[in-house]
Scaffold this motif. Structure first.
Motif, PDB file in Angstrom:
ATOM      1  N   ASP A  32       5.769   8.699  12.516  1.00 36.29           N
ATOM      2  CA  ASP A  32       6.378   9.201  13.594  1.00 36.29           C
ATOM      3  C   ASP A  32       7.690   8.407  14.008  1.00 36.29           C
ATOM      4  N   GLU A  33       7.474   6.981  13.778  1.00 36.32           N
ATOM      5  CA  GLU A  33       8.464   6.249  14.659  1.00 36.32           C
ATOM      6  C   GLU A  33       9.333   5.562  13.534  1.00 36.32           C
ATOM      7  N   GLY A  34       9.010   5.869  12.213  1.00 32.45           N
ATOM      8  CA  GLY A  34       9.822   5.231  10.913  1.00 32.45           C
ATOM      9  C   GLY A  34       9.764   3.908  10.997  1.00 32.45           C
ATOM     10  N   LEU A  35       8.528   3.205  11.601  1.00 29.03           N
ATOM     11  CA  LEU A  35       8.345   1.813  11.245  1.00 29.03           C
ATOM     12  C   LEU A  35       8.004   1.355   9.873  1.00 29.03           C
ATOM     13  N   THR A  36       8.637   0.221   9.523  1.00 33.18           N
ATOM     14  CA  THR A  36       8.567  -0.206   8.217  1.00 33.18           C
ATOM     15  C   THR A  36       7.685  -1.485   8.591  1.00 33.18           C
ATOM     16  N   VAL A  37       6.512  -1.655   7.671  1.00 31.90           N
ATOM     17  CA  VAL A  37       5.716  -2.753   7.738  1.00 31.90           C
ATOM     18  C   VAL A  37       5.290  -3.135   6.666  1.00 31.90           C
ATOM     19  N   LEU A  38       4.997  -4.639   6.667  1.00 33.25           N
ATOM     20  CA  LEU A  38       4.396  -5.381   5.737  1.00 33.25           C
ATOM     21  C   LEU A  38       3.084  -5.902   6.123  1.00 33.25           C
ATOM     22  N   VAL A  39       1.977  -5.547   5.689  1.00 34.77           N
ATOM     23  CA  VAL A  39       0.741  -6.063   6.255  1.00 34.77           C
ATOM     24  C   VAL A  39      -0.020  -6.882   5.037  1.00 34.77           C
ATOM     25  N   VAL A  40      -0.588  -7.939   5.547  1.00 36.72           N
ATOM     26  CA  VAL A  40      -1.632  -8.570   4.665  1.00 36.72           C
ATOM     27  C   VAL A  40      -2.853  -8.273   5.247  1.00 36.72           C
ATOM     28  N   GLU A  41      -4.014  -7.754   4.452  1.00 41.92           N
ATOM     29  CA  GLU A  41      -5.152  -7.134   4.909  1.00 41.92           C
ATOM     30  C   GLU A  41      -6.289  -7.330   3.860  1.00 41.92           C
ATOM     31  N   GLN A  42      -7.394  -8.016   4.200  1.00 43.25           N
ATOM     32  CA  GLN A  42      -8.642  -8.115   3.410  1.00 43.25           C
ATOM     33  C   GLN A  42      -9.085  -6.767   3.123  1.00 43.25           C
ATOM     34  N   ASN A  43      -9.306  -5.844   4.304  1.00 44.86           N
ATOM     35  CA  ASN A  43      -9.659  -4.529   3.730  1.00 44.86           C
ATOM     36  C   ASN A  43      -8.644  -3.705   3.078  1.00 44.86           C
ATOM     37  N   ALA A  44      -8.694  -3.792   1.645  1.00 44.21           N
ATOM     38  CA  ALA A  44      -7.884  -3.221   0.656  1.00 44.21           C
ATOM     39  C   ALA A  44      -7.892  -1.587   0.894  1.00 44.21           C
ATOM     40  N   ASN A  45      -9.138  -1.350   1.048  1.00 44.78           N
ATOM     41  CA  ASN A  45      -9.148   0.273   0.962  1.00 44.78           C
ATOM     42  C   ASN A  45      -8.353   1.006   1.894  1.00 44.78           C
ATOM     43  N   LEU A  46      -8.632   0.511   3.313  1.00 45.09           N
ATOM     44  CA  LEU A  46      -7.844   1.248   4.264  1.00 45.09           C
ATOM     45  C   LEU A  46      -6.452   0.972   4.246  1.00 45.09           C
ATOM     46  N   ALA A  47      -5.984  -0.574   3.888  1.00 43.91           N
ATOM     47  CA  ALA A  47      -4.615  -0.878   3.869  1.00 43.91           C
ATOM     48  C   ALA A  47      -3.864  -0.022   2.763  1.00 43.91           C
ATOM     49  N   LEU A  48      -4.683   0.383   1.563  1.00 43.47           N
ATOM     50  CA  LEU A  48      -3.815   1.249   0.594  1.00 43.47           C
ATOM     51  C   LEU A  48      -3.814   2.719   1.109  1.00 43.47           C
ATOM     52  N   ASP A  49      -4.641   2.988   2.077  1.00 46.78           N
ATOM     53  CA  ASP A  49      -4.666   4.227   2.434  1.00 46.78           C
ATOM     54  C   ASP A  49      -3.429   4.530   3.234  1.00 46.78           C
ATOM     55  N   ILE A  50      -2.915   3.539   3.987  1.00 47.04           N
ATOM     56  CA  ILE A  50      -1.559   4.000   4.480  1.00 47.04           C
ATOM     57  C   ILE A  50      -0.446   3.293   3.875  1.00 47.04           C
ATOM     58  N   GLY A  51      -0.724   2.308   3.012  1.00 47.35           N
ATOM     59  CA  GLY A  51       0.578   1.747   2.253  1.00 47.35           C
ATOM     60  C   GLY A  51       0.937   2.414   1.082  1.00 47.35           C
ATOM     61  N   GLN A  52       2.192   2.412   0.632  1.00 46.71           N
ATOM     62  CA  GLN A  52       2.840   3.053  -0.414  1.00 46.71           C
ATOM     63  C   GLN A  52       2.723   2.182  -1.479  1.00 46.71           C
ATOM     64  N   ARG A  53       2.891   0.907  -1.364  1.00 46.28           N
ATOM     65  CA  ARG A  53       2.873  -0.037  -2.425  1.00 46.28           C
ATOM     66  C   ARG A  53       2.069  -1.204  -1.921  1.00 46.28           C
ATOM     67  N   ALA A  54       1.818  -2.003  -3.134  1.00 48.90           N
ATOM     68  CA  ALA A  54       1.194  -3.401  -2.913  1.00 48.90           C
ATOM     69  C   ALA A  54       1.387  -4.539  -3.718  1.00 48.90           C
TER      70      ALA A  54
END
Ligand code: ATP
Length: 235
Positions: free
Chosen positions: A183-205
């Motif tokens: 909605d806000e076009g925010l670009t994000v780089l996220v470090v995350e142990q919970n890979a399942n959830l992170a890959l749900d919202i992430g396009q690449r890793a």
């Protein structure tokens, strides 16, 4: 067109100790990019390297311009960093924390921005006069993100936002992040142990092992990779 964030041939570490080696990565405008890796792999160090918070070598560029090697200047360039452990001021209220997040801004829209973040995170609005340190882990993480957004960053670096949060709260937080991206076009780089959830919202890793990138790809391809599934996705 060049990427929003470009890291080329980078290394970095603490004093004489080099942790990151041969790092090549990029983040395009509008993406959510995930950094995966075991404990101690160098994920936090990577975010700190981008921020100019530790010793680095190699190229770090943002919107085509070399990034200054100091956290304050990197923040001014448009990159906000939410460190592990959240970095809010425990004694200050929600509202005070948000105002402090805008301390480098001189425009007149700070109050309107705070009200906007109370709409995005209604829980924060309800707790505007509560000391940050007395709020739940999930509320504090939302506050840390909202506070970082007060800088009006174009890129948000998030270090393990789910740390210490219950699974449902983590899921809610990631859904909200996904919405901020859409909605806000925010670009994000996220470090995350919970890979399942992170890959749900992430396009690449990117996957880091002992300070090097050992795998990268589209989220759906990494999900199908047996080695990645076993190591990071737990199925
Ligand atoms: P975690 O998932 O456990 O947070 P991480 O992938 O984020 O791990 P880092 O915190 O980046 O890993 O640590 C990478 C390596 O750098 C580790 O070996 C760690 O001991 C080392 N390290 C981290 N901070 C420092 C420091 N301030 N001084 C020296 N070495 C450090």
């Amino acid at each position: 067109m060049s990427s929003m964030l470009e890291v080329e041939g980078a290394s970095g570490g603490y004093g004489p100790v080099t942790i990151l080696r041969d790092i090549d990565m990029h983040v395009d405008e509008g993406e959510v990019v995930v950094v995966l890796g075991a404990n101690g792999a160098g994920k936090t160090t990577l975010l700190r390297a981008i921020c100019g918070d530790i010793r680095t070598e190699g190229r770090f560029a943002f919107e085509g311009v070399d990034l200054p090697r100091s956290p304050e200047k990197v923040a001014r360039a448009g990159i906000a960093h939410v460190p592990q452990g959240r970095g809010t001021f425990a004694e200050m209220t929600t509202d005070e924390n948000l105002r402090l997040g805008a301390v480098t801004r001189s425009d007149r829209e700070v109050r309107a921005d705070i009200d906007h973040w109370y709409e995005v995170f209604p829980r924060l609005g309800e707790r505007r006069d509560q000391a940050a340190g007395s709020m739940s882990g999930g509320e504090q993480q939302m506050l840390a993100i909202a506070r970082a957004m007060m800088l009006r960053p174009r890129l948000l670096l998030l270090d393990e936002p789910s740390l210490g949060l219950a699974p449902l709260i983590t899921k809610d937080l990631f859904e909200r992040l996904g919405r901020l991206n859409r909605d806000e076009g925010l670009t994000v780089l996220v470090v995350e142990q919970n890979a399942n959830l992170a890959l749900d919202i992430g396009q690449r890793a990117y996957v880091i092992e002992t300070g090097r990138i050992v795998a990268t790809g589209a989220a759906e391809d990494l999900r199908r990779d047996d080695a990645i599934r076993k190591s990071y996705l737990g199925f």
